[in-house]
Design an enzyme around this catalytic site. Structure first.
Site, short mmCIF file in Angstrom:
data_model
loop_
_atom_site.label_atom_id
_atom_site.label_comp_id
_atom_site.label_asym_id
_atom_site.label_seq_id
_atom_site.Cartn_x
_atom_site.Cartn_y
_atom_site.Cartn_z
N ASP A 1 0.90 -1.14 0.00
CA ASP A 1 0.00 0.00 0.00
C ASP A 1 0.95 1.20 0.00
O ASP A 1 1.57 1.49 1.02
CB ASP A 1 -0.87 0.01 1.26
CG ASP A 1 -1.88 1.14 1.19
OD1 ASP A 1 -1.47 2.27 0.87
OD2 ASP A 1 -3.07 0.89 1.44
N HIS A 2 1.08 1.84 -1.13
CA HIS A 2 2.20 2.80 -1.23
C HIS A 2 2.05 3.98 -0.27
O HIS A 2 3.02 4.65 0.03
CB HIS A 2 2.41 3.25 -2.68
CG HIS A 2 1.44 4.28 -3.18
ND1 HIS A 2 0.23 3.97 -3.70
CD2 HIS A 2 1.53 5.63 -3.22
CE1 HIS A 2 -0.40 5.08 -4.04
NE2 HIS A 2 0.36 6.11 -3.78
N HIS B 1 -5.72 2.80 1.17
CA HIS B 1 -4.88 3.91 1.64
C HIS B 1 -5.48 4.62 2.87
O HIS B 1 -4.78 4.86 3.85
CB HIS B 1 -4.70 4.96 0.54
CG HIS B 1 -4.17 4.40 -0.75
ND1 HIS B 1 -3.22 3.42 -0.79
CD2 HIS B 1 -4.45 4.69 -2.04
CE1 HIS B 1 -2.94 3.13 -2.06
NE2 HIS B 1 -3.67 3.89 -2.83
C1 BG6 Z 1 -3.60 4.81 -6.33
C2 BG6 Z 1 -4.97 4.94 -6.92
O1 BG6 Z 1 -3.54 3.70 -5.49
O2 BG6 Z 1 -3.31 5.99 -5.59
C3 BG6 Z 1 -5.05 6.17 -7.80
O3 BG6 Z 1 -5.26 3.79 -7.69
C4 BG6 Z 1 -4.62 7.39 -7.04
O4 BG6 Z 1 -6.36 6.34 -8.32
C5 BG6 Z 1 -3.29 7.16 -6.37
O5 BG6 Z 1 -4.54 8.47 -7.95
C6 BG6 Z 1 -2.94 8.31 -5.45
O6 BG6 Z 1 -1.63 8.18 -5.01
P1 BG6 Z 1 -0.77 9.45 -4.60
O7 BG6 Z 1 0.49 8.87 -4.06
O8 BG6 Z 1 -0.57 10.26 -5.84
O9 BG6 Z 1 -1.59 10.19 -3.59
#
Ligand code: BG6
Length: 515
Positions: free
Chosen positions: A202-203, A265
């Site tokens: 989960d980045h 997230h």
């Molecule tokens: C991803 C989603 O996991 O996270 C995207 O699939 C979203 O839809 C993105 O835009 C958002 O990531 P960050 O790091 O740009 O907030």
């Protein structure tokens, strides 16, 4: 690149013990795809620049596209030139590119796994890599089963109980699209790998500011005594994105904001904000505490959904200086789509610490700006000594953890406005990463890749946590499916969401923060 023996290259892990990235090959399934080009290869390049990669490493792209090693290197170079945090330098690139390889293969073909194995067996000795392998599934979820069984049948998974060498598998979200499919994915993963070999990404957990939530809560003594229902009025989590769905309409139609952002997230963010103190920073201890929190979320029953959850879709609007199409007119989106691009909801955590404290979450695409924050609003003072004048009410204290893009944290406190009258004025104590630490923070993928190489699973999701968050989300999905609603509330692209979301929070005499 780092020439030190690995033992002298301590990576500050999330845990109290120091872990080291180990010599390994990273095989990127879908190596010629977007994630690889935009995130993974640039992340590896930056790690190399920082001297954090071991010298014994190789990256092998594995995908259906017919590319030579050279073409893959050009593809990687282009990705770095366009998306890397740090600029491409010829000298570093020349060194880095020698570690990149490509193997063409069809994920469904046993023979191609056999070829992959031959290729890895050939590459690894050249770098002194002792057979440690990290497989990164940067592929659509429908291929997960095929790939994990392909790896197992292709004799590409080292026995979990006989490490070293190790085999680790990184899986991207989404893990399923509801509770039962998530269980199905976990079963397939566990049929081929032991749980400790699995790293579900989960980045958000890799973002510096997200990790700072734990550091802030448990590295300071002043917050924790206040971190409960006695002192906190409510919590707001906002994850707003300025972009619409762009070219990702095909995927987004199968997901929507609840699955795409909340299930993973935002619930992970919440679990860090609200979990109980861990007794150690060991991966499983932290993961247990996060799981506990997810299990305390008050179940949402079908009849609650309407009162606690708002979904909406962006309509055409004017923003970022141009006309923007509504969601239903985006590429690969159905003209009568009921996929939500915005969700706002109110939830409760049923435990002693949080009893009765509402938590408000909101996320959406095509909003006025990209901004994510967690705001903890404290209770008002119990007895008003100041600002009895209703035109200047005393503002409550708010601790705002700014996740992105203006990373930092701010505490709003009341101070006396200079002058003869006693009037309290809200000011901010503000910490900004940029001004304090200067350099840009590492990208989430840098940290996460390094952790996998080091065998630190703290920032990854365990099977039980994935299922717990789906279990909580499921009744909302079910209620929406049962409603048969053909139109969702709308908000013009470039605005803060629908009026229904304001009503949700106004009903509690509160308001969304203006960001
Ligand atoms: C991803 C989603 O996991 O996270 C995207 O699939 C979203 O839809 C993105 O835009 C958002 O990531 P960050 O790091 O740009 O907030």
């Amino acid at each position: 690149m780092n020439d030190q023996p690995m033992e002298q290259n301590p990576l500050m892990s999330g845990s109290s013990q120091e872990l080291y990235p180990q010599a390994c090959t990273i095989v990127i399934f879908g190596g010629a795809g977007d994630l690889s080009r935009r995130k993974l290869i640039p992340a590896l390049y930056n790690l190399a620049l920082d001297g954090l990669l071991p010298t014994q490493f190789a990256v092998v792209g594995f995908a259906i596209d017919a590319l030579s090693d050279e073409e893959f290197r050009n593809f990687a170079r282009d990705g770095i030139a366009r998306f890397s945090r740090r600029a491409l330098s010829e000298e570093d690139w020349t060194e880095f590119e020698q570690h990149l390889f490509y193997q063409q293969g069809d994920f469904g073909e046993a023979a191609d796994y056999a070829q992959l194995k031959i290729r890895l067996d050939d590459i690894e000795p050249r770098f002194g890599i002792p057979g440690n392998r990290v497989y990164y599934l940067a592929i659509p979820p429908s291929f997960i089963d095929t790939c994990v069984y392909g790896l197992r049948e292709g004799d590409l998974v080292a026995p979990a109980d006989q490490e070293p060498p190790f085999t680790r598998l990184i899986v991207e979200k989404p893990i399923g699209r509801d509770l039962s499919s998530a269980r199905g994915v976990n079963q397939s993963l566990q049929a081929c790998f032991a749980e400790h070999q699995l790293y579900r990404i989960d980045h958000y957990l890799g973002k510096e500011t997200v990790q700072n939530i734990l550091a802030m809560r448990f590295g300071n003594s002043i917050f924790e005594p206040l971190w409960n229902s006695k002192h906190i009025d409510h919590v707001q989590i906002t994850v707003a994105e300025a972009e619409g769905v762009g070219t990702r309409g095909g995927y987004y139609e199968t997901a929507g904001a609840l699955r795409d952002m909340v299930q993973n997230h935002i619930l992970q963010l919440l679990s860090l904000v609200a979990m109980e103190p861990p007794w150690s920073m060991r991966a499983d201890v932290i993961r247990d505490r996060r799981l506990d929190l997810l299990q305390c979320l008050r179940p949402m029953h079908a009849q609650d959904v309407e009162h606690h959850v708002v979904r909406a879709q962006y309509a055409s609007g004017f923003y970022q200086g141009r006309d923007a199409p509504g969601y239903r007119r985006e590429e690969r989106v159905a003209a009568d789509s009921t996929t939500e691009t915005y969700v706002a909801l109110r939830l409760f955590i049923d435990n002693w610490r949080w009893a009765g404290v509402p938590i408000y979450l909101r996320t959406g695409k095509a909003m006025p700006k990209r901004v994510s924050e967690v705001a903890v609003q404290f209770k008002s003072v119990p007895h008003m000594l100041f600002n009895s004048d209703t035109d200047h009410p005393l503002e409550p204290n708010v601790l705002a953890l700014r996740i992105q893009p203006d990373e930092g944290l701010a505490l709003r406190i009341g101070t006396k406005l200079p002058g003869p009258k006693v009037r309290i004025y809200p000011v901010k104590m503000d910490f900004r990463y940029g001004s304090t630490f200067g350099d840009q923070s590492p990208e989430a993928y840098e940290r996460l890749l390094l952790d996998v190489m080091a065998g630190d699973a703290t920032l990854f999701m365990r099977d039980d946590a994935v299922e717990a968050s789906w279990r909580w989300i499921q009744p909302i999905l079910d209620a929406w499916a049962a409603s048969g609603q053909r139109w969702l509330p709308e908000y013009p692209a470039g605005t803060w969401g629908p009026i229904e979301a304001d009503r949700l929070i106004h009903a509690d005499d509160r308001a969304w923060r203006q960001l």
